[in-house]
Design a protein around this motif. Structure first.
Motif, mmCIF file in Angstrom:
data_model
loop_
_atom_site.group_PDB
_atom_site.id
_atom_site.type_symbol
_atom_site.label_atom_id
_atom_site.label_comp_id
_atom_site.label_asym_id
_atom_site.label_seq_id
_atom_site.Cartn_x
_atom_site.Cartn_y
_atom_site.Cartn_z
ATOM 1 N N VAL A 461 0.835 -1.200 0.000
ATOM 2 C CA VAL A 461 0.000 0.000 0.000
ATOM 3 C C VAL A 461 0.872 1.253 0.000
ATOM 4 C CG1 VAL A 461 -1.631 1.369 1.374
ATOM 5 C CG2 VAL A 461 -2.002 -1.088 1.078
ATOM 6 N N GLY A 462 1.959 1.232 0.771
ATOM 7 C CA GLY A 462 2.876 2.374 0.849
ATOM 8 C C GLY A 462 3.861 2.444 -0.299
ATOM 9 N N LYS A 463 3.807 1.484 -1.220
ATOM 10 C CA LYS A 463 4.701 1.431 -2.388
ATOM 11 C C LYS A 463 6.171 1.471 -1.970
ATOM 12 C CE LYS A 463 1.250 3.478 -5.457
ATOM 13 N NZ LYS A 463 0.904 4.582 -6.379
ATOM 14 N N ARG A 464 6.479 0.703 -0.923
ATOM 15 C CA ARG A 464 7.851 0.605 -0.429
ATOM 16 C C ARG A 464 8.469 -0.681 -0.981
ATOM 17 N NH1 ARG A 464 4.832 2.258 4.075
ATOM 18 N NH2 ARG A 464 4.924 0.203 5.094
ATOM 19 N N GLY A 465 8.964 -0.565 -2.207
ATOM 20 C CA GLY A 465 9.446 -1.736 -2.929
ATOM 21 C C GLY A 465 10.578 -2.467 -2.237
ATOM 22 N N GLY A 466 11.483 -1.712 -1.613
ATOM 23 C CA GLY A 466 12.585 -2.364 -0.902
ATOM 24 C C GLY A 466 12.077 -3.226 0.231
ATOM 25 N N LEU A 496 12.639 -12.163 -6.602
ATOM 26 C CA LEU A 496 13.662 -12.132 -7.656
ATOM 27 C C LEU A 496 13.229 -11.254 -8.824
ATOM 28 C CD1 LEU A 496 14.606 -15.910 -7.550
ATOM 29 C CD2 LEU A 496 16.189 -14.028 -7.057
ATOM 30 N N ASN A 497 11.976 -11.359 -9.195
ATOM 31 C CA ASN A 497 11.465 -10.561 -10.312
ATOM 32 C C ASN A 497 11.509 -9.062 -10.009
ATOM 33 O OD1 ASN A 497 10.414 -12.062 -12.762
ATOM 34 N ND2 ASN A 497 9.527 -13.304 -11.126
ATOM 35 N N LEU A 498 11.223 -8.709 -8.759
ATOM 36 C CA LEU A 498 11.263 -7.303 -8.366
ATOM 37 C C LEU A 498 12.701 -6.800 -8.219
ATOM 38 C CD1 LEU A 498 8.451 -7.288 -5.635
ATOM 39 C CD2 LEU A 498 8.335 -6.204 -7.892
ATOM 40 N N ALA A 499 13.587 -7.669 -7.753
ATOM 41 C CA ALA A 499 14.951 -7.255 -7.412
ATOM 42 C C ALA A 499 15.882 -7.188 -8.618
ATOM 43 C CB ALA A 499 15.526 -8.221 -6.376
ATOM 44 N N GLU A 500 15.707 -8.071 -9.576
ATOM 45 C CA GLU A 500 16.657 -8.187 -10.689
ATOM 46 C C GLU A 500 16.815 -6.885 -11.496
ATOM 47 O OE1 GLU A 500 18.087 -8.745 -14.670
ATOM 48 O OE2 GLU A 500 15.987 -8.349 -14.161
ATOM 49 N N PRO A 501 15.723 -6.187 -11.878
ATOM 50 C CA PRO A 501 15.916 -4.955 -12.668
ATOM 51 C C PRO A 501 16.665 -3.862 -11.923
ATOM 52 C CG PRO A 501 13.618 -5.705 -12.756
ATOM 53 C CD PRO A 501 14.292 -6.484 -11.679
ATOM 54 N N GLU A 502 16.635 -3.918 -10.600
ATOM 55 C CA GLU A 502 17.275 -2.879 -9.802
ATOM 56 C C GLU A 502 18.697 -3.250 -9.376
ATOM 57 O OE1 GLU A 502 15.874 -0.046 -9.532
ATOM 58 O OE2 GLU A 502 13.896 -0.623 -10.291
ATOM 59 N N GLY A 503 19.101 -4.477 -9.665
ATOM 60 C CA GLY A 503 20.481 -4.871 -9.373
ATOM 61 C C GLY A 503 20.739 -5.280 -7.938
ATOM 62 N N TYR A 504 19.713 -5.729 -7.205
ATOM 63 C CA TYR A 504 19.908 -6.181 -5.818
ATOM 64 C C TYR A 504 20.807 -7.420 -5.766
ATOM 65 C CZ TYR A 504 16.262 -3.285 -3.619
ATOM 66 O OH TYR A 504 15.522 -2.244 -3.115
ATOM 67 N N VAL A 505 21.699 -7.446 -4.787
ATOM 68 C CA VAL A 505 22.559 -8.602 -4.543
ATOM 69 C C VAL A 505 22.573 -8.950 -3.057
ATOM 70 C CG1 VAL A 505 24.933 -9.496 -4.620
ATOM 71 C CG2 VAL A 505 24.018 -8.188 -6.553
ATOM 72 N N ARG A 506 23.006 -7.988 -2.233
ATOM 73 C CA ARG A 506 23.208 -8.281 -0.811
ATOM 74 C C ARG A 506 21.922 -8.686 -0.108
ATOM 75 N NH1 ARG A 506 28.151 -9.603 0.222
ATOM 76 N NH2 ARG A 506 27.052 -10.203 2.127
ATOM 77 N N ILE A 507 20.796 -8.187 -0.536
ATOM 78 C CA ILE A 507 19.545 -8.504 0.143
ATOM 79 C C ILE A 507 19.279 -10.011 0.143
ATOM 80 C CG2 ILE A 507 17.932 -8.350 -1.822
ATOM 81 C CD1 ILE A 507 16.138 -6.629 0.095
ATOM 82 N N PHE A 508 19.838 -10.719 -0.858
ATOM 83 C CA PHE A 508 19.747 -12.183 -0.893
ATOM 84 C C PHE A 508 20.952 -12.822 -0.199
ATOM 85 C CE2 PHE A 508 17.262 -10.757 -4.558
ATOM 86 C CZ PHE A 508 16.088 -11.470 -4.384
ATOM 87 N N VAL A 509 22.134 -12.337 -0.530
ATOM 88 C CA VAL A 509 23.371 -12.951 -0.022
ATOM 89 C C VAL A 509 23.456 -12.855 1.501
ATOM 90 C CG1 VAL A 509 25.900 -12.840 -0.085
ATOM 91 C CG2 VAL A 509 24.570 -12.539 -2.189
ATOM 92 N N ASP A 510 22.928 -11.773 2.071
ATOM 93 C CA ASP A 510 22.986 -11.591 3.526
ATOM 94 C C ASP A 510 22.236 -12.682 4.286
ATOM 95 O OD1 ASP A 510 24.489 -9.340 3.200
ATOM 96 O OD2 ASP A 510 22.864 -7.918 3.566
ATOM 97 N N GLU A 511 21.356 -13.396 3.610
ATOM 98 C CA GLU A 511 20.562 -14.431 4.291
ATOM 99 C C GLU A 511 21.309 -15.750 4.450
ATOM 100 O OE1 GLU A 511 18.022 -13.530 5.766
ATOM 101 O OE2 GLU A 511 17.649 -11.616 4.763
ATOM 102 N N GLY A 512 22.499 -15.855 3.869
ATOM 103 C CA GLY A 512 23.360 -16.994 4.138
ATOM 104 C C GLY A 512 22.944 -18.304 3.496
ATOM 105 N N VAL A 513 23.330 -19.397 4.131
ATOM 106 C CA VAL A 513 23.184 -20.749 3.565
ATOM 107 C C VAL A 513 21.741 -21.099 3.207
ATOM 108 C CG1 VAL A 513 23.480 -23.215 4.033
ATOM 109 C CG2 VAL A 513 25.282 -21.577 4.678
ATOM 110 N N PRO A 514 20.745 -20.822 4.056
ATOM 111 C CA PRO A 514 19.369 -21.187 3.673
ATOM 112 C C PRO A 514 18.937 -20.554 2.351
ATOM 113 C CG PRO A 514 19.462 -20.646 6.003
ATOM 114 C CD PRO A 514 20.782 -20.269 5.436
#
Length: 548
Positions: A461-466, A496-514
């Motif tokens: 609702v707040g359009k806070r994509g991050g 993944l679909n939302l993150a890929e166009p913006e170039g996100y990396v750490r938001i996934f990598v920070d979650e570690g092994v799981p």
């Protein structure tokens, strides 16, 4: 100045003679306008003066103060006035210099001057006292600042009630008539700032609109500055697009009036875009501002924050070399104007990099260091330091510490949601997931999923994509903890679909092994293979780096 202090007329000639004779006098400029004694000789002269004519010292300081004031050197004039113990004259000067002090955010020395003044002088000067309140609130001393604000309001109210009596004029001392004329607007502005620091969004908006209504139409700097405070209120509500547009309009107005450069404010606009998940737009804003920073000479205000924002952006997009380079640039740019809140945010960025390298103890040490620098201010702290610590404790397996934080903070999964507490509730969800993995007790994971679903709706609702991307990732991890991989892939694919166009990396990598394991399953199911390959390559590179 020599003539003014000594009462003689041969100061220039005497100084030139002393310099030619090499008698402990050094010229400080090519025009032979300023000189200084050798510090040891100056000490000898001062000792002799105190021994032989101590009664004249205060008079000499006062003469110096008057000369400095006449020549526009107000800081020196105030310093000598205080040393001369002519506190009324000092208070006059301190009141007069506030507008310039406030404009360039240099309240620290000003506060030192006013604190050195007797309170009985300050309290009957409404202009000086309201400025004192503002300066105190600027450094996070809200209670003390509000007490000063109340003093001013009570003085004005009392004086108005007795204004028909002769003694009324003796109750207040006013030096700066223009500041006094604007006093109602300043009080409204102070009330808005105070409300903002206390999280009272409605109060911030109410008093800011009062402030704008009370300002003259031609006070562009004041009106645009007040509009920026409205932007902060919208930001606190989670209405980021309204905040962005309000900030943009405010900064454009300030630039037209010549009150702000093109670099100032960019970091705020870019930070909003990052929170909205629009990293590409944030990068564009930064790139435009970078072109305006000269390679040599003084840099525009806000440059240190600009570099700091770029460092965080490059870190998120998986470019640690650029992230570190801009962190160093930020440190260099801030050396000449060491803002305490910049130092706080700089240390947070350092801690994040330490956390990336799994140097968790170092990261926690830095967070503790940052904690000593933080003070309440008008900009909401969307990622509270305590929650940052909790997320590290979870990675360390220190679940007891994380659970104690929940107890102290009184957070629950069914709380009413608000944007300022969004990150804390996301952290709560992480603790619940970790608790489920530790104890295999079903209610923990169900509560986490319920909380995440409500957070997701609020963020959408707040359009806070991050925020949306982070919440979807946590939903995926919650289902992974339940070993329900098919359900985990649903929010993961959307993230993944939302993150890929913006170039996100750490938001996934920070979650570690799981997360690495989930991504491996996703790529086996032909979900965004190119993007996941890139993410898994970062996982592998960090694994190899840690093993060496």
């Amino acid at each position: 100045m020599c003539d003014a202090v000594t009462g003689q007329k041969d100061g220039k000639k005497m100084l030139e003679t002393l310099e030619r004779s090499n008698l402990f006098v050094v010229s400080l400029d090519d025009n032979r306008q300023w000189y200084r004694y050798h510090h040891l000789f100056a000490g000898v002269l001062l000792s002799r003066l105190m021994a032989e004519k101590a009664e004249r010292i205060l008079t000499l300081h006062l003469r110096a103060s008057k000369w400095y004031e006449q020549n526009g050197l107000m800081a020196d004039a105030i310093r000598h006035a205080l040393t001369a113990e002519d506190f009324e004259w000092a208070a006059d000067l301190i009141e007069l210099v506030w507008p310039e002090t406030n404009r360039y955010i240099q309240s620290a020395p000003w506060l030192g001057w006013v604190k050195a003044s007797p309170d009985e002088l300050v309290s009957v000067r409404p202009v000086l006292n309201i400025n004192y309140a503002c300066a105190l609130m600027d450094i996070g001393e809200m209670e003390t600042g509000e007490a000063r604000l109340l003093q001013v309001e009570e003085l004005l109210e009392t004086t108005e009630k007795i204004s028909e009596t002769p003694e009324a004029s003796n109750r207040m001392v006013i030096v700066d008539k223009e500041q006094f004329r604007l006093l109602p607007a300043t009080i409204a502005s102070s009330r808005a700032y105070l409300a903002g620091t206390l999280g009272d969004v409605a109060g911030t908006i109410k008093y800011t609109r009062q402030h704008i209504d009370l300002l003259p139409e031609d006070d562009h700097y004041g009106r645009e500055g007040a509009s920026a405070m409205l932007g902060i209120a919208y930001f606190a509500k989670g209405d980021l697009e309204a905040a962005y547009q309000t900030f943009m309009d405010s900064f454009e107005g300030m630039k037209k009036a010549g009150d702000i450069d093109d670099v100032g404010g960019t970091f705020l606009l870019a930070d909003i875009r990052i929170t909205q998940g629009r990293l590409v737009e944030a990068a564009s804003l930064y790139e435009q501002s970078l072109k305006l920073i000269p390679e040599q000479g003084p840099v525009p205000s806000g440059t240190a924050y600009l570099y700091l924002g770029l460092s965080k952006l490059y870190r998120e997009q998986g470019n640690p070399i650029a992230a570190r380079a801009y962190l160093l640039k930020s440190e260099e740019a801030n050396k000449k104007s060491p803002y305490q809140l910049w130092q706080y945010r700089f240390i947070l960025a350092q801690a994040q990099i330490e956390e990336d390298q799994e140097n968790f103890d170092s990261a926690l040490d830095l967070l503790n260091k940052a904690e000593a620098l933080y003070y309440r201010n008008i900009v909401p702290e969307i990622r509270p330091l305590a929650a940052l610590k909790v997320q590290i404790w979870i990675k360390q397996g220190k679940l007891n510490k994380a659970l104690n934080w929940i107890h102290v903070s009184s957070l629950t999964f069914d709380d009413d949601l608000s944007y300022p507490q969004e990150y804390e509730h996301l952290t709560l969800a992480r603790v619940l997931i970790a608790q489920f993995k530790s104890e295999q007790t079903e209610p923990y994971i169900l509560n986490a999923l319920e909380l995440l679903e409500r957070l997701l709706k609020a963020a959408e609702v707040g359009k806070r994509g991050g925020s949306v991307i982070e919440i979807l990732i946590l939903q995926a991890l919650a289902y992974e903890a339940k070993e329900n991989i098919p359900l985990a892939l649903v929010p993961l694919e959307r993230a993944l679909n939302l993150a890929e166009p913006e170039g996100y990396v750490r938001i996934f990598v920070d979650e570690g092994v799981p997360m690495a394991q989930l991504l491996s399953v996703a790529i086996a199911n032909k979900i965004m293979p190119e993007y996941i390959d890139k993410l898994l390559a970062v996982f592998e590179a960090e694994k190899q780096q840690q093993s060496t």
